[in-house]
Design an enzyme around this catalytic site. Structure first.
Site, PDB file in Angstrom:
ATOM      1  N   LYS A  88       0.856  -1.286  -0.061  1.00 18.81           N
ATOM      2  CA  LYS A  88       0.092  -0.052  -0.239  1.00 18.81           C
ATOM      3  C   LYS A  88       0.792   1.269  -0.032  1.00 18.81           C
ATOM      4  O   LYS A  88       1.976   1.372   0.124  1.00 18.81           O
ATOM      5  CB  LYS A  88      -0.998  -0.026   1.127  1.00 18.81           C
ATOM      6  CG  LYS A  88      -2.273  -0.914   0.740  1.00 18.81           C
ATOM      7  CD  LYS A  88      -3.077  -1.075   1.819  1.00 18.81           C
ATOM      8  CE  LYS A  88      -4.482  -1.799   1.286  1.00 18.81           C
ATOM      9  NZ  LYS A  88      -5.257  -2.217   2.369  1.00 18.81           N
TER      10      LYS A  88
ATOM     11  N   ARG B  44      -2.682 -10.056   5.091  1.00 16.36           N
ATOM     12  CA  ARG B  44      -3.479 -10.201   3.716  1.00 16.36           C
ATOM     13  C   ARG B  44      -2.452  -9.592   2.794  1.00 16.36           C
ATOM     14  O   ARG B  44      -1.986  -8.599   2.757  1.00 16.36           O
ATOM     15  CB  ARG B  44      -4.778  -9.410   3.419  1.00 16.36           C
ATOM     16  CG  ARG B  44      -5.207  -9.425   2.203  1.00 16.36           C
ATOM     17  CD  ARG B  44      -6.735  -8.712   2.196  1.00 16.36           C
ATOM     18  NE  ARG B  44      -7.227  -8.694   1.120  1.00 16.36           N
ATOM     19  CZ  ARG B  44      -7.042  -7.944  -0.111  1.00 16.36           C
ATOM     20  NH1 ARG B  44      -5.816  -6.993   0.066  1.00 16.36           N
ATOM     21  NH2 ARG B  44      -7.619  -7.890  -1.247  1.00 16.36           N
TER      22      ARG B  44
HETATM   23  N1  PMM Z   1      -7.607  -3.755   1.309  1.00 15.87           N
HETATM   24  C1  PMM Z   1      -7.704  -3.886  -0.117  1.00 15.87           C
HETATM   25  C2  PMM Z   1      -8.906  -4.849  -0.594  1.00 15.87           C
HETATM   26  N2  PMM Z   1      -9.370  -5.646   0.331  1.00 15.87           N
HETATM   27  N3  PMM Z   1      -9.642  -6.278   2.525  1.00 15.87           N
HETATM   28  C3  PMM Z   1      -9.529  -6.003   3.872  1.00 15.87           C
HETATM   29  N4  PMM Z   1     -10.020  -6.904   4.590  1.00 15.87           N
HETATM   30  N5  PMM Z   1      -8.570  -5.169   4.411  1.00 15.87           N
HETATM   31  C4  PMM Z   1      -7.828  -4.320   3.410  1.00 15.87           C
HETATM   32  O1  PMM Z   1      -7.286  -3.362   3.856  1.00 15.87           O
HETATM   33  C5  PMM Z   1      -8.250  -4.521   2.053  1.00 15.87           C
HETATM   34  C6  PMM Z   1      -9.156  -5.510   1.550  1.00 15.87           C
HETATM   35  C7  PMM Z   1      -7.396  -3.018  -1.263  1.00 15.87           C
HETATM   36  O2  PMM Z   1      -6.064  -3.638  -1.730  1.00 15.87           O
HETATM   37  P1  PMM Z   1      -5.415  -4.487  -2.761  1.00 15.87           P
HETATM   38  O3  PMM Z   1      -6.222  -3.829  -4.117  1.00 15.87           O
HETATM   39  O4  PMM Z   1      -4.362  -4.813  -2.781  1.00 15.87           O
HETATM   40  O5  PMM Z   1      -6.662  -5.820  -2.906  1.00 15.87           O
END
Ligand code: PMM
Length: 300
Positions: free
Chosen positions: A225, A265
């Site tokens: 991020k 994650r």
């Molecule tokens: N961030 C993204 C997508 N899904 N889910 C949770 N639970 N927490 C997060 O911070 C989160 C998420 C955005 O990031 P990506 O584009 O890398 O998926």
């Protein structure tokens, strides 16, 4: 940092006895770090299987980008992206989480084999979401969220970011439980990067103990991020691109795991799978539990 005590268990999911690793597959053309890589369902499925082989305990499938400024995807298109990948991965024996803000997508993903619903809006975006998850009988990730991505930069004002995120999450947790999802099935998430500036994200990672004090397992999702880009920026202020932030992500994973995060994650699973094992071994050394470290005696 204090060595953490129990990171909590989630009803309906295994107890991995260390911080779990959730691999990310975004079946989107426009996610900030892997957008366009896995839009083809066959490529997405193969990537999910690869992440599981590299050490992902769960694989999170999303069909809608939530990057700052993103517009919403049409529901039929989201279903079309997500369902074949969820079904295929579940058939391969992979534990699948579905990353969606829509009740219909959650319902159909559960029918296709998803074992966890990850809603970045914590049930706020779709009034039917909480009932759908309660009926589906799966655990639910409640993320801290202040509004849709297209204008979330307007909501980045905090006095005490950790205190406000904890208070806002507590309100959501109460609403989720009141809607019929048992507290034992809740996971909470500070929502790094969602209506937050870099200093807010860093404060939330440092303040993980306050989030854990809410009494439910905590998911930390900082992979690649923007705040990590800002930490790594050179003297000219230029941040490395998202796909050059994986070492920083692994460092974040180790810190989160050591502070008792239930799961992290991440896009690059291999490095984080190692990071969470190092955190477990250090935790064992501090607590005397011997958690996970090998018994070898020599230097090496
Ligand atoms: N961030 C993204 C997508 N899904 N889910 C949770 N639970 N927490 C997060 O911070 C989160 C998420 C955005 O990031 P990506 O584009 O890398 O998926």
């Amino acid at each position: 940092m204090n060595a953490p005590t129990g990171r909590g268990v989630v009803e309906g999911l295994p107890d991995w006895e260390r911080c779990a690793v959730m691999g990310v597959v975004n079946v989107t053309p426009d996610s900030f770090s892997d957008g366009g890589h896995w839009l083809d369902p066959t490529a997405a499925l193969k990537h999910g299987v690869d992440l599981a082989a590299e050490g992902a305990d769960l694989v999170d499938i999303g069909g809608e980008s939530t990057r700052p400024g993103a517009a919403r995807v049409d529901e039929e298109e989201e279903l079309r992206r997500v369902l074949p990948v969820v079904r295929g991965l579940a058939a391969e024996g992979v534990l699948v989480s579905v990353d969606t803000m829509r009740a219909r997508v959650a319902e159909q993903a559960i029918d296709a084999g998803a074992v966890l619903v990850n809603d970045v809006s914590g049930g706020l975006a779709d009034p039917a979401m909480l009932a759908a998850v309660a009926a589906g009988g799966v655990p639910f990730v409640v993320m801290h969220w202040r509004g849709f991505s297209h204008d979330m930069h307007r909501r980045t004002v905090y006095g005490d970011v950790v205190g406000e995120v904890v208070a806002e999450l507590r309100v959501r947790m109460d609403a989720v439980v009141a809607a019929g999802i048992p507290p034992e099935r809740l996971v909470i998430d500070p929502g790094l990067g969602f209506a937050k500036l870099a200093q807010h994200d860093l404060s939330l990672v440092a303040g993980l103990a306050d989030l854990r004090a809410l009494g439910r397992p905590v998911l930390v999702a900082g992979s690649r991020k923007r705040f990590l880009g800002q930490v790594l920026a050179g003297a000219d202020g230029a941040a490395p691109p998202a796909d050059r932030r994986d070492a920083a992500t692994a460092a974040l994973s180790a810190i989160a795991a050591y502070q008792g995060a239930w799961a992290v994650r991440v896009h690059d699973v291999r490095a984080t799978a190692d990071a969470v094992r190092v955190a477990r071994a250090v935790t064992g050394a501090v607590t005397g539990a011997g958690a996970g470290a090998g018994a070898g005696a020599g230097a090496g």
